[in-house]
Write a protein that holds these residues in place. Structure first.
Motif, PDB file in Angstrom:
ATOM      1  N   GLU A  22      66.925  61.110  62.013  1.00  0.00           N
ATOM      2  CA  GLU A  22      67.416  62.213  61.386  1.00  0.00           C
ATOM      3  C   GLU A  22      67.899  62.190  59.815  1.00  0.00           C
ATOM      4  OE1 GLU A  22      70.499  63.145  64.274  1.00  0.00           O
ATOM      5  OE2 GLU A  22      68.829  63.853  65.630  1.00  0.00           O
ATOM      6  N   LEU A  23      68.405  61.230  59.674  1.00  0.00           N
ATOM      7  CA  LEU A  23      68.838  60.854  58.144  1.00  0.00           C
ATOM      8  C   LEU A  23      67.853  60.936  57.398  1.00  0.00           C
ATOM      9  CD1 LEU A  23      71.164  59.960  56.490  1.00  0.00           C
ATOM     10  CD2 LEU A  23      70.357  57.369  56.952  1.00  0.00           C
ATOM     11  N   LEU A  24      66.444  60.412  57.705  1.00  0.00           N
ATOM     12  CA  LEU A  24      65.393  60.434  56.826  1.00  0.00           C
ATOM     13  C   LEU A  24      64.671  61.801  56.924  1.00  0.00           C
ATOM     14  CD1 LEU A  24      63.794  57.076  57.797  1.00  0.00           C
ATOM     15  CD2 LEU A  24      65.151  57.666  55.644  1.00  0.00           C
ATOM     16  N   GLY A  25      65.057  62.622  57.775  1.00  0.00           N
ATOM     17  CA  GLY A  25      64.464  64.155  57.876  1.00  0.00           C
ATOM     18  C   GLY A  25      63.217  63.781  58.682  1.00  0.00           C
ATOM     19  N   ALA A  26      62.893  62.715  59.330  1.00  0.00           N
ATOM     20  CA  ALA A  26      61.901  62.332  59.994  1.00  0.00           C
ATOM     21  C   ALA A  26      61.919  62.555  61.560  1.00  0.00           C
ATOM     22  CB  ALA A  26      61.384  60.908  59.929  1.00  0.00           C
ATOM     23  N   THR A  27      60.640  62.759  62.103  1.00  0.00           N
ATOM     24  CA  THR A  27      60.587  62.785  63.701  1.00  0.00           C
ATOM     25  C   THR A  27      59.580  61.794  64.212  1.00  0.00           C
ATOM     26  OG1 THR A  27      58.654  64.170  63.571  1.00  0.00           O
ATOM     27  CG2 THR A  27      60.801  65.273  63.376  1.00  0.00           C
ATOM     28  N   PRO A  28      59.343  61.697  65.512  1.00  0.00           N
ATOM     29  CA  PRO A  28      58.577  60.885  66.044  1.00  0.00           C
ATOM     30  C   PRO A  28      57.131  60.726  65.729  1.00  0.00           C
ATOM     31  CG  PRO A  28      60.133  61.208  67.477  1.00  0.00           C
ATOM     32  CD  PRO A  28      60.505  62.121  66.553  1.00  0.00           C
ATOM     33  N   GLU A  29      56.871  62.174  65.472  1.00  0.00           N
ATOM     34  CA  GLU A  29      55.481  62.691  64.684  1.00  0.00           C
ATOM     35  C   GLU A  29      55.188  62.135  63.177  1.00  0.00           C
ATOM     36  OE1 GLU A  29      57.509  64.785  66.580  1.00  0.00           O
ATOM     37  OE2 GLU A  29      56.424  63.949  68.431  1.00  0.00           O
ATOM     38  N   THR A  30      56.609  61.753  62.469  1.00  0.00           N
ATOM     39  CA  THR A  30      56.234  61.792  61.011  1.00  0.00           C
ATOM     40  C   THR A  30      55.363  60.539  60.795  1.00  0.00           C
ATOM     41  OG1 THR A  30      58.310  62.825  60.541  1.00  0.00           O
ATOM     42  CG2 THR A  30      57.665  61.421  58.886  1.00  0.00           C
ATOM     43  N   SER A  31      54.515  60.640  59.641  1.00  0.00           N
ATOM     44  CA  SER A  31      53.836  59.491  59.287  1.00  0.00           C
ATOM     45  C   SER A  31      54.396  58.578  58.209  1.00  0.00           C
ATOM     46  CB  SER A  31      52.410  59.634  58.549  1.00  0.00           C
ATOM     47  OG  SER A  31      51.466  60.240  59.573  1.00  0.00           O
ATOM     48  N   PHE A  32      54.540  57.383  58.285  1.00  0.00           N
ATOM     49  CA  PHE A  32      55.255  56.639  57.421  1.00  0.00           C
ATOM     50  C   PHE A  32      54.300  55.726  56.459  1.00  0.00           C
ATOM     51  CE2 PHE A  32      58.574  57.476  60.159  1.00  0.00           C
ATOM     52  CZ  PHE A  32      59.770  57.526  59.658  1.00  0.00           C
ATOM     53  N   GLU A  33      54.558  55.725  55.273  1.00  0.00           N
ATOM     54  CA  GLU A  33      54.013  54.678  54.272  1.00  0.00           C
ATOM     55  C   GLU A  33      54.808  53.503  54.402  1.00  0.00           C
ATOM     56  OE1 GLU A  33      52.352  54.066  49.659  1.00  0.00           O
ATOM     57  OE2 GLU A  33      53.374  55.944  50.248  1.00  0.00           O
ATOM     58  N   VAL A  34      53.810  52.332  54.489  1.00  0.00           N
ATOM     59  CA  VAL A  34      54.328  50.938  54.572  1.00  0.00           C
ATOM     60  C   VAL A  34      54.163  50.098  53.326  1.00  0.00           C
ATOM     61  CG1 VAL A  34      54.414  48.729  55.932  1.00  0.00           C
ATOM     62  CG2 VAL A  34      54.014  50.911  57.045  1.00  0.00           C
ATOM     63  N   VAL A  35      55.086  49.782  52.556  1.00  0.00           N
ATOM     64  CA  VAL A  35      55.081  49.002  51.444  1.00  0.00           C
ATOM     65  C   VAL A  35      55.656  47.837  51.503  1.00  0.00           C
ATOM     66  CG1 VAL A  35      55.664  49.001  48.854  1.00  0.00           C
ATOM     67  CG2 VAL A  35      55.257  51.166  50.360  1.00  0.00           C
ATOM     68  N   THR A  36      55.329  46.507  51.038  1.00  0.00           N
ATOM     69  CA  THR A  36      55.873  45.506  51.158  1.00  0.00           C
ATOM     70  C   THR A  36      55.605  44.603  49.579  1.00  0.00           C
ATOM     71  OG1 THR A  36      55.692  43.533  52.218  1.00  0.00           O
ATOM     72  CG2 THR A  36      53.689  44.174  52.072  1.00  0.00           C
ATOM     73  N   ASP A  37      56.385  43.764  49.243  1.00  0.00           N
ATOM     74  CA  ASP A  37      56.154  42.849  48.218  1.00  0.00           C
ATOM     75  C   ASP A  37      55.996  41.433  48.698  1.00  0.00           C
ATOM     76  OD1 ASP A  37      58.721  42.146  49.100  1.00  0.00           O
ATOM     77  OD2 ASP A  37      59.725  42.352  47.156  1.00  0.00           O
ATOM     78  N   GLY A  38      55.641  41.218  49.867  1.00  0.00           N
ATOM     79  CA  GLY A  38      55.697  40.022  50.727  1.00  0.00           C
ATOM     80  C   GLY A  38      56.778  39.407  51.106  1.00  0.00           C
ATOM     81  N   ARG A  39      57.794  40.195  50.951  1.00  0.00           N
ATOM     82  CA  ARG A  39      59.345  39.456  51.463  1.00  0.00           C
ATOM     83  C   ARG A  39      60.031  40.419  52.037  1.00  0.00           C
ATOM     84  NH1 ARG A  39      62.848  35.707  47.948  1.00  0.00           N
ATOM     85  NH2 ARG A  39      63.615  35.728  49.911  1.00  0.00           N
ATOM     86  N   ALA A  40      59.805  41.812  51.694  1.00  0.00           N
ATOM     87  CA  ALA A  40      60.399  42.869  52.014  1.00  0.00           C
ATOM     88  C   ALA A  40      59.697  43.779  52.634  1.00  0.00           C
ATOM     89  CB  ALA A  40      61.527  43.510  50.970  1.00  0.00           C
ATOM     90  N   LEU A  41      59.837  44.930  53.528  1.00  0.00           N
ATOM     91  CA  LEU A  41      58.992  45.913  54.086  1.00  0.00           C
ATOM     92  C   LEU A  41      60.002  47.152  53.975  1.00  0.00           C
ATOM     93  CD1 LEU A  41      56.574  46.357  55.946  1.00  0.00           C
ATOM     94  CD2 LEU A  41      58.124  46.423  57.808  1.00  0.00           C
ATOM     95  N   VAL A  42      59.318  48.243  53.379  1.00  0.00           N
ATOM     96  CA  VAL A  42      59.859  49.485  53.122  1.00  0.00           C
ATOM     97  C   VAL A  42      58.810  50.508  53.814  1.00  0.00           C
ATOM     98  CG1 VAL A  42      60.408  51.101  51.234  1.00  0.00           C
ATOM     99  CG2 VAL A  42      60.682  48.803  50.918  1.00  0.00           C
ATOM    100  N   LEU A  43      59.789  51.504  54.543  1.00  0.00           N
ATOM    101  CA  LEU A  43      59.098  52.459  55.354  1.00  0.00           C
ATOM    102  C   LEU A  43      59.488  53.687  54.433  1.00  0.00           C
ATOM    103  CD1 LEU A  43      59.911  51.197  58.891  1.00  0.00           C
ATOM    104  CD2 LEU A  43      57.992  51.020  57.591  1.00  0.00           C
ATOM    105  N   ILE A  44      58.426  54.380  54.145  1.00  0.00           N
ATOM    106  CA  ILE A  44      58.572  55.619  53.408  1.00  0.00           C
ATOM    107  C   ILE A  44      58.049  56.824  54.113  1.00  0.00           C
ATOM    108  CG2 ILE A  44      58.449  57.042  51.243  1.00  0.00           C
ATOM    109  CD1 ILE A  44      57.608  54.225  50.299  1.00  0.00           C
ATOM    110  N   PRO A  45      58.954  57.903  54.684  1.00  0.00           N
ATOM    111  CA  PRO A  45      58.416  58.933  55.454  1.00  0.00           C
ATOM    112  C   PRO A  45      57.593  59.958  54.422  1.00  0.00           C
ATOM    113  CG  PRO A  45      60.891  59.247  55.280  1.00  0.00           C
ATOM    114  CD  PRO A  45      60.297  57.885  54.582  1.00  0.00           C
ATOM    115  N   ILE A  46      56.445  60.406  55.175  1.00  0.00           N
ATOM    116  CA  ILE A  46      55.713  61.221  54.395  1.00  0.00           C
ATOM    117  C   ILE A  46      56.084  62.448  54.596  1.00  0.00           C
ATOM    118  CG2 ILE A  46      53.332  61.801  53.940  1.00  0.00           C
ATOM    119  CD1 ILE A  46      52.744  59.034  53.667  1.00  0.00           C
ATOM    120  N   LEU A  47      56.956  63.056  53.926  1.00  0.00           N
ATOM    121  CA  LEU A  47      57.407  64.509  54.134  1.00  0.00           C
ATOM    122  C   LEU A  47      56.788  65.382  53.111  1.00  0.00           C
ATOM    123  CD1 LEU A  47      61.071  63.406  54.363  1.00  0.00           C
ATOM    124  CD2 LEU A  47      59.342  63.859  56.419  1.00  0.00           C
TER     125      LEU A  47
END
Length: 76
Positions: A22-47
């Motif tokens: 809810e904080l991200l404005g996402a739902t269970p159906e929302t797609s996420f872009e996954v980005v990494t620098d090899g040490r950290a993982l970032v999930l970005i909702p595709i809104l």
């Protein structure tokens, strides 16, 4: 917040609770872009595709601009 992975067939899954979605404005159906620098993982909702493209372009620009600094930090 510390999370652990959950076994899901031959893969692992990360459960994201409803308040975070809810904080991200996402739902269970929302797609996420996954980005990494090899040490950290970032999930970005595709809104909004234009926001995702802008974010990716900005990250690439930062990577180029501060490449030497990032390389020095990685050595430490």
């Amino acid at each position: 917040m510390i999370k652990t992975l959950t076994k899901h067939g031959n893969s692992s899954a990360l459960v994201i609770e409803r308040p975070i979605l809810e904080l991200l404005g996402a739902t269970p159906e929302t797609s996420f872009e996954v980005v990494t620098d090899g040490r950290a993982l970032v999930l970005i909702p595709i809104l909004d595709e234009s926001q995702t493209a802008k974010f990716r372009k900005t990250m690439e620009s930062i990577g180029k601009r501060y490449r030497k600094s990032f390389e020095e930090l990685a050595k430490r």
